[in-house]
Design a protein around this motif. Structure first.
Motif, PDB file in Angstrom:
ATOM      1  N   THR A  29       1.171  -1.342   0.141  1.00  0.00           N
ATOM      2  CA  THR A  29       0.203  -0.117  -0.256  1.00  0.00           C
ATOM      3  C   THR A  29       0.917   1.235   0.206  1.00  0.00           C
ATOM      4  OG1 THR A  29      -0.312   0.012   2.262  1.00  0.00           O
ATOM      5  CG2 THR A  29      -2.343  -0.977   0.903  1.00  0.00           C
ATOM      6  N   THR A  30      -0.087   2.688   0.028  1.00  0.00           N
ATOM      7  CA  THR A  30       0.958   3.901  -0.083  1.00  0.00           C
ATOM      8  C   THR A  30       1.658   3.998   1.297  1.00  0.00           C
ATOM      9  OG1 THR A  30      -0.418   4.309  -1.703  1.00  0.00           O
ATOM     10  CG2 THR A  30       0.450   5.866  -0.595  1.00  0.00           C
ATOM     11  N   ALA A  31       1.106   3.120   1.896  1.00  0.00           N
ATOM     12  CA  ALA A  31       1.252   3.503   3.789  1.00  0.00           C
ATOM     13  C   ALA A  31       2.705   2.705   3.684  1.00  0.00           C
ATOM     14  CB  ALA A  31       0.121   2.892   5.340  1.00  0.00           C
ATOM     15  N   ASP A  32       2.617   1.026   3.085  1.00  0.00           N
ATOM     16  CA  ASP A  32       3.863   0.243   3.325  1.00  0.00           C
ATOM     17  C   ASP A  32       4.895   1.348   2.230  1.00  0.00           C
ATOM     18  OD1 ASP A  32       2.399  -1.173   4.105  1.00  0.00           O
ATOM     19  OD2 ASP A  32       1.765  -2.305   2.604  1.00  0.00           O
ATOM     20  N   LYS A  34       5.797   4.480   2.376  1.00  0.00           N
ATOM     21  CA  LYS A  34       5.325   6.039   3.743  1.00  0.00           C
ATOM     22  C   LYS A  34       6.596   5.310   4.474  1.00  0.00           C
ATOM     23  CE  LYS A  34       2.152   9.372   3.729  1.00  0.00           C
ATOM     24  NZ  LYS A  34       1.567   9.610   3.869  1.00  0.00           N
ATOM     25  N   SER A  35       6.984   4.303   4.884  1.00  0.00           N
ATOM     26  CA  SER A  35       7.397   3.602   5.804  1.00  0.00           C
ATOM     27  C   SER A  35       8.548   2.877   5.661  1.00  0.00           C
ATOM     28  CB  SER A  35       5.705   2.231   6.438  1.00  0.00           C
ATOM     29  OG  SER A  35       6.521   1.775   7.600  1.00  0.00           O
ATOM     30  N   LYS A  45      10.470  11.749   7.550  1.00  0.00           N
ATOM     31  CA  LYS A  45       9.945  12.155   8.552  1.00  0.00           C
ATOM     32  C   LYS A  45       9.681  13.376   9.377  1.00  0.00           C
ATOM     33  CE  LYS A  45      11.337   7.930  10.770  1.00  0.00           C
ATOM     34  NZ  LYS A  45      10.889   6.624  12.252  1.00  0.00           N
ATOM     35  N   SER A  49       4.736  17.518   6.019  1.00  0.00           N
ATOM     36  CA  SER A  49       3.871  16.911   5.779  1.00  0.00           C
ATOM     37  C   SER A  49       4.255  16.620   4.140  1.00  0.00           C
ATOM     38  CB  SER A  49       2.571  17.177   5.649  1.00  0.00           C
ATOM     39  OG  SER A  49       2.628  18.621   4.563  1.00  0.00           O
ATOM     40  N   TYR A  58      -2.853  12.482  -6.097  1.00  0.00           N
ATOM     41  CA  TYR A  58      -2.907  12.020  -4.832  1.00  0.00           C
ATOM     42  C   TYR A  58      -3.225  10.902  -3.866  1.00  0.00           C
ATOM     43  CZ  TYR A  58      -0.683  17.038  -4.904  1.00  0.00           C
ATOM     44  OH  TYR A  58      -0.080  18.027  -4.789  1.00  0.00           O
ATOM     45  N   GLU A  60      -4.102   7.986  -1.512  1.00  0.00           N
ATOM     46  CA  GLU A  60      -4.959   7.396  -0.146  1.00  0.00           C
ATOM     47  C   GLU A  60      -3.862   6.503   1.011  1.00  0.00           C
ATOM     48  OE1 GLU A  60      -7.477   8.927   1.842  1.00  0.00           O
ATOM     49  OE2 GLU A  60      -7.306  10.040   0.335  1.00  0.00           O
ATOM     50  N   ASP A  61      -3.713   6.536   1.451  1.00  0.00           N
ATOM     51  CA  ASP A  61      -2.619   5.368   2.461  1.00  0.00           C
ATOM     52  C   ASP A  61      -3.136   4.086   1.893  1.00  0.00           C
ATOM     53  OD1 ASP A  61      -1.003   7.263   3.153  1.00  0.00           O
ATOM     54  OD2 ASP A  61      -2.172   7.316   5.588  1.00  0.00           O
ATOM     55  N   ASP A  62      -4.001   3.746   1.735  1.00  0.00           N
ATOM     56  CA  ASP A  62      -4.165   2.167   1.124  1.00  0.00           C
ATOM     57  C   ASP A  62      -4.597   2.187   0.159  1.00  0.00           C
ATOM     58  OD1 ASP A  62      -6.725   4.032   0.735  1.00  0.00           O
ATOM     59  OD2 ASP A  62      -8.091   2.708   1.993  1.00  0.00           O
TER      60      ASP A  62
END
Length: 80
Positions: A29-32, A34-35, A45, A49, A58, A60-62
């Motif tokens: 995912t996008t969240a993965d 970013k992490s 970090k 933002s 753009y 979303e994190d999911d």
């Protein structure tokens, strides 16, 4: 899977180039992403933002990423 990430503004300075390649698990995912980036590039970090764009929109994190996506890191911008 390996994805090319485009960097703009200060993100380019943080990465040390205009693009990088990262390896992620299938169906990441996008969240993965970013992490992963924040682990590899801790200065990311510290930004107030930043946004991730996938295929010129753009994300979303999911959102699920694929190897064919065009991914960009968009840092905060200011102007006047």
């Amino acid at each position: 899977m390996e994805i090319t990430i485009l960097a703009f503004g200060i993100a380019k300075d943080i990465f040390g180039r205009a693009w990088i390649k990262v390896k992620l698990a299938e169906a990441a995912t996008t969240a993965d992403l970013k992490s992963h980036l924040e682990t590899q590039y801790p200065r990311l970090k510290k930004l107030a933002s930043y946004m991730v764009a996938v295929n010129n929109e753009y994300a979303e994190d999911d959102g699920i990423l694929t190897v064919h996506d065009e991914v960009a890191i968009i840092p905060p911008v200011s102007g006047g």
